[in-house]
Structures are given as C-alpha cells and as structure tokens.
Design a protein around this motif. Structure first.
Motif, PDB file in Angstrom:
ATOM      1  N   ALA A  88       4.590   0.832   8.984  1.00 52.32           N
ATOM      2  CA  ALA A  88       3.249   1.190   8.537  1.00 52.32           C
ATOM      3  C   ALA A  88       2.201   0.773   9.561  1.00 52.32           C
ATOM      4  N   ILE A  89       2.293  -0.453  10.038  1.00 50.85           N
ATOM      5  CA  ILE A  89       1.320  -0.919  11.032  1.00 50.85           C
ATOM      6  C   ILE A  89       1.489  -0.149  12.336  1.00 50.85           C
ATOM      7  N   GLY A  90       2.746   0.145  12.696  1.00 49.88           N
ATOM      8  CA  GLY A  90       2.980   0.940  13.901  1.00 49.88           C
ATOM      9  C   GLY A  90       2.359   2.318  13.805  1.00 49.88           C
ATOM     10  N   THR A  91       2.417   2.920  12.607  1.00 51.35           N
ATOM     11  CA  THR A  91       1.787   4.230  12.397  1.00 51.35           C
ATOM     12  C   THR A  91       0.277   4.140  12.586  1.00 51.35           C
ATOM     13  N   LEU A  92      -0.331   3.097  12.040  1.00 49.97           N
ATOM     14  CA  LEU A  92      -1.771   2.911  12.200  1.00 49.97           C
ATOM     15  C   LEU A  92      -2.141   2.663  13.656  1.00 49.97           C
ATOM     16  N   LEU A  93      -1.310   1.893  14.360  1.00 48.13           N
ATOM     17  CA  LEU A  93      -1.583   1.629  15.772  1.00 48.13           C
ATOM     18  C   LEU A  93      -1.534   2.919  16.586  1.00 48.13           C
ATOM     19  N   ASN A  94      -0.515   3.728  16.359  1.00 50.75           N
ATOM     20  CA  ASN A  94      -0.417   4.985  17.115  1.00 50.75           C
ATOM     21  C   ASN A  94      -1.622   5.885  16.854  1.00 50.75           C
ATOM     22  N   ASP A  95      -2.088   5.879  15.613  1.00 50.15           N
ATOM     23  CA  ASP A  95      -3.272   6.680  15.292  1.00 50.15           C
ATOM     24  C   ASP A  95      -4.512   6.128  16.000  1.00 50.15           C
ATOM     25  N   SER A  96      -4.672   4.814  16.020  1.00 56.41           N
ATOM     26  CA  SER A  96      -5.824   4.213  16.704  1.00 56.41           C
ATOM     27  C   SER A  96      -5.781   4.480  18.206  1.00 56.41           C
ATOM     28  N   SER A 136       1.926  -3.641   2.713  1.00 53.68           N
ATOM     29  CA  SER A 136       2.151  -4.867   1.947  1.00 53.68           C
ATOM     30  C   SER A 136       3.617  -5.037   1.547  1.00 53.68           C
ATOM     31  N   ASP A 137       4.371  -3.953   1.641  1.00 56.02           N
ATOM     32  CA  ASP A 137       5.817  -4.001   1.370  1.00 56.02           C
ATOM     33  C   ASP A 137       6.511  -4.517   2.633  1.00 56.02           C
ATOM     34  N   PRO A 138       7.169  -5.684   2.573  1.00 59.27           N
ATOM     35  CA  PRO A 138       7.797  -6.244   3.786  1.00 59.27           C
ATOM     36  C   PRO A 138       8.767  -5.275   4.467  1.00 59.27           C
ATOM     37  N   ALA A 139       9.445  -4.445   3.669  1.00 53.32           N
ATOM     38  CA  ALA A 139      10.412  -3.509   4.252  1.00 53.32           C
ATOM     39  C   ALA A 139       9.737  -2.395   5.043  1.00 53.32           C
ATOM     40  N   LEU A 140       8.467  -2.128   4.760  1.00 55.43           N
ATOM     41  CA  LEU A 140       7.743  -1.034   5.409  1.00 55.43           C
ATOM     42  C   LEU A 140       6.685  -1.530   6.390  1.00 55.43           C
ATOM     43  N   THR A 159       9.125   4.510   0.815  1.00 57.76           N
ATOM     44  CA  THR A 159       9.519   4.997   2.141  1.00 57.76           C
ATOM     45  C   THR A 159       9.117   6.456   2.312  1.00 57.76           C
ATOM     46  N   ALA A 160       9.357   7.270   1.286  1.00 54.96           N
ATOM     47  CA  ALA A 160       8.961   8.676   1.341  1.00 54.96           C
ATOM     48  C   ALA A 160       7.444   8.815   1.384  1.00 54.96           C
ATOM     49  N   ARG A 161       6.745   7.970   0.641  1.00 50.22           N
ATOM     50  CA  ARG A 161       5.283   8.018   0.658  1.00 50.22           C
ATOM     51  C   ARG A 161       4.742   7.691   2.041  1.00 50.22           C
ATOM     52  N   LEU A 162       5.347   6.721   2.707  1.00 45.11           N
ATOM     53  CA  LEU A 162       4.897   6.370   4.053  1.00 45.11           C
ATOM     54  C   LEU A 162       5.142   7.507   5.030  1.00 45.11           C
ATOM     55  N   GLU A 163       6.313   8.119   4.955  1.00 41.63           N
ATOM     56  CA  GLU A 163       6.622   9.217   5.872  1.00 41.63           C
ATOM     57  C   GLU A 163       5.685  10.399   5.632  1.00 41.63           C
ATOM     58  N   ILE A 195      -6.235   8.292   4.180  1.00 40.53           N
ATOM     59  CA  ILE A 195      -4.802   8.231   4.500  1.00 40.53           C
ATOM     60  C   ILE A 195      -4.465   6.896   5.157  1.00 40.53           C
ATOM     61  N   ARG A 196      -5.328   6.434   6.055  1.00 38.98           N
ATOM     62  CA  ARG A 196      -5.102   5.124   6.671  1.00 38.98           C
ATOM     63  C   ARG A 196      -5.120   4.019   5.612  1.00 38.98           C
ATOM     64  N   ALA A 197      -5.990   4.138   4.621  1.00 39.33           N
ATOM     65  CA  ALA A 197      -6.038   3.129   3.558  1.00 39.33           C
ATOM     66  C   ALA A 197      -4.735   3.120   2.763  1.00 39.33           C
ATOM     67  N   GLU A 198      -4.173   4.293   2.511  1.00 33.86           N
ATOM     68  CA  GLU A 198      -2.887   4.355   1.803  1.00 33.86           C
ATOM     69  C   GLU A 198      -1.788   3.696   2.630  1.00 33.86           C
ATOM     70  N   ILE A 199      -1.776   3.974   3.933  1.00 30.85           N
ATOM     71  CA  ILE A 199      -0.750   3.379   4.792  1.00 30.85           C
ATOM     72  C   ILE A 199      -0.913   1.865   4.853  1.00 30.85           C
ATOM     73  N   ARG A 200      -2.161   1.398   4.916  1.00 28.16           N
ATOM     74  CA  ARG A 200      -2.400  -0.043   4.928  1.00 28.16           C
ATOM     75  C   ARG A 200      -1.892  -0.682   3.636  1.00 28.16           C
ATOM     76  N   SER A 201      -2.043   0.002   2.511  1.00 26.17           N
ATOM     77  CA  SER A 201      -1.540  -0.554   1.252  1.00 26.17           C
ATOM     78  C   SER A 201      -0.018  -0.605   1.252  1.00 26.17           C
ATOM     79  N   LEU A 202       0.619   0.392   1.850  1.00 29.91           N
ATOM     80  CA  LEU A 202       2.086   0.403   1.925  1.00 29.91           C
ATOM     81  C   LEU A 202       2.606  -0.700   2.850  1.00 29.91           C
TER      82      LEU A 202
END
Length: 294
Positions: A176-184, A168-172, A138-142, A159-166
């Motif tokens: 994580a996908i929302g963060t990538l969407l906002n960036d796109s 894979s955690d159902p809780a995140l 969770t801290a890594r994602l933030e 950085i996007r690749a790291e977020i995409r890997s995170l």
C-alpha cells in the motif's frame, strides 16, 4: 486372486511415486480408449506430480470431455503456472455463467488479465470479486491501485485515502505504501514521496521493487543520500538473484550503467552466470557503448 484393472495399477504406481510406469499405463489406456475420462484425469494428475508441461494437454482433453467448472479452474491455474497465459485467457472466456459467483475464478481472471496487460478486464473482475468478498482487502488494494493509475485530480485524493487506510493491515502495509510512493513520484510530489520513502525504509527486508522506488525518491528529491543508500542496498540484495536483476536494471535505467557493471562483475560466479544477470551486464556494455564486449 482378482486381476487388477489397469486403472488400479495406475493408481498404485502413482501412490508409490513411480510416475514413469503410471504414465505408460495411462498412455496405453488412452490409446485404446480416447474417451476414457478417468484416464485423462489420472494422466493429468501424473503429469502435475511430475512437474511436466504435458499436464496442459491432458487437462485440455479432460475439459473437452468433461467441461466442469472445477476442471476449467484447474486448467487456468496450471496454465498460469506454466506461463501459458493465452490458454488461461481462452479458458476464462469459455467459462459459463456458473463462474460469476466463484471468487477463485475472478482471482484467476485478475491474474491472467494483469499478465496480459488488460487492466480494463482486470478491473471488472476485481470489482466483482470485491462484491463477492467485501472483506477481501488484497483485492480492494489491487483495485485501488489500478484506479489510482487512471484517476484524474478530482478522484486521486479519495483513492489515496482508501489506500492509506488499507496500509493499516500489516499484510498489505508495504504494498500500500509502495503504491502511494509510486503515485507521488509520478506526480513529482517531493514532500509526500520522501515521507513515504522514509516509511518504507523502516520496514525490515524490503522487496527490491519497493527499494528501487525509495532510491528513485532520493535520486529526484534528496540526491545527497542516494549514494549511501544504493551501497547498502547492493550489499543487502547481492545473494538474491531476482533482486540483483531488479536493482541492476534500475541502475542502468537511472544513468548508472558503469556503477551497475562494476557491482555485477564483483558478484560470485554463481550469480554472474545466471541468464538474467548476463542480460543486465550486456545492457551495461550497450549503454556504455562497449561494443566489443557484447
């Protein structure tokens, strides 16, 4: 029979849930003995159980008399709970070197810094927290989210690749996908934004903040689908006041004030009467220049 001490009486009242009498005894004790640390501690405990904002006063006095890390952390936690963010920030600044290795301290410091808009300080505490707890995803994602917002083209991909890997955690996954969407969306990347929006749409009970990001992707890159999506979204959130507020503001901000107003005034009176919803309705009237209705 031995006469019980005032402190024992306080504890007895507290255990019975008689907070009024417990507090009366606490105040009586503190009036005659203002340096009595156990009484300040009990007064803080009583106030916390009563859900009383005076808990912050009692804890500040306790910290002044007994400035332990546990007492300060408790003060920060409750200051955040009561939205006393400046008090939390001052308490964090006063922490000694013993806090450096406390994961809880850095978690509270991140929360405080983000509320105050101090992303530099938040990033420092997140980096320290990740060092202390390497498995704290969770801290890594933030931390990655903050870094992505600041990143130039040379760092953005990694950085996007790291977020995409995170993700894979159902809780995140959703965050994580929302963060990538906002960036796109920020980068006007239509293909990626629509693909990420589609991923989020497959999630059950998507939070409103992410739902409006999906709506924005459709508005910008696939507008033919937006009307049906918004109709379904209004139906889904209409019984959740916080989500009503979030969607209502999005509709106003995206040039749909009339649509927002018509939807809001159709909701049950118990929802319409809420202060947050009333503020959005006023924003709709202002945007539509309906001055007499303000």
């Amino acid at each position: 029979e031995r006469i019980k001490s005032i402190k024992e009486h306080m504890r007895e009242y507290l255990d019975k849930g008689d907070y009024e009498n417990a507090m009366l005894l606490a105040r009586k004790t503190l009036a005659s003995s203002p340096q009595n640390i156990p009484s300040w501690r009990l007064a803080a405990e009583i106030s916390e159980k009563r859900n009383d904002a005076n808990v912050l006063y009692f804890l500040q006095r306790l910290v002044a008399l007994e400035p332990t890390m546990d007492n300060r952390l408790r003060l920060i936690r409750l200051a955040l709970q009561w939205r006393a963010d400046d008090l939390a920030d001052r308490t964090i600044a006063a922490m000694g070197p013993e806090a450096r290795n406390s994961a809880e301290f850095h978690q509270l410091a991140v929360q405080t810094s983000m509320r105050l808009g101090n992303t530099i300080q938040a990033k420092f505490h997140l980096m320290t927290l990740c060092d202390l707890e390497p498995d704290n995803r969770t801290a890594r994602l933030e931390l990655a989210r903050i870094r992505l917002a600041e990143a130039g083209p040379d760092l953005r991909g990694s950085i996007r690749a790291e977020i995409r890997s995170l993700a894979s955690d159902p809780a995140l996954r959703i965050n994580a996908i929302g963060t990538l969407l906002n960036d796109s969306l920020k980068q006007n990347e239509a293909h990626d934004a629509l693909a990420l929006a589609a991923e989020l749409q497959r999630e059950a009970d998507l939070p409103a903040a992410h739902s409006v990001a999906v709506a924005e992707a459709l508005r910008k890159f696939e507008p033919a689908r937006l009307t049906d999506y918004l109709a379904a979204l209004r139906q889904r959130v209409q019984t959740r006041p916080a989500d009503v507020v979030r969607l209502g503001y999005y509709l106003v901000e995206s040039g749909r004030a009339a649509e927002s107003k018509d939807w809001l005034i159709s909701l049950p009176d118990t929802v319409i009467g809420l202060p947050g919803v009333q503020r959005i309705i006023a924003a709709c009237h202002a945007d539509l220049q309906e001055w007499p209705r303000l």
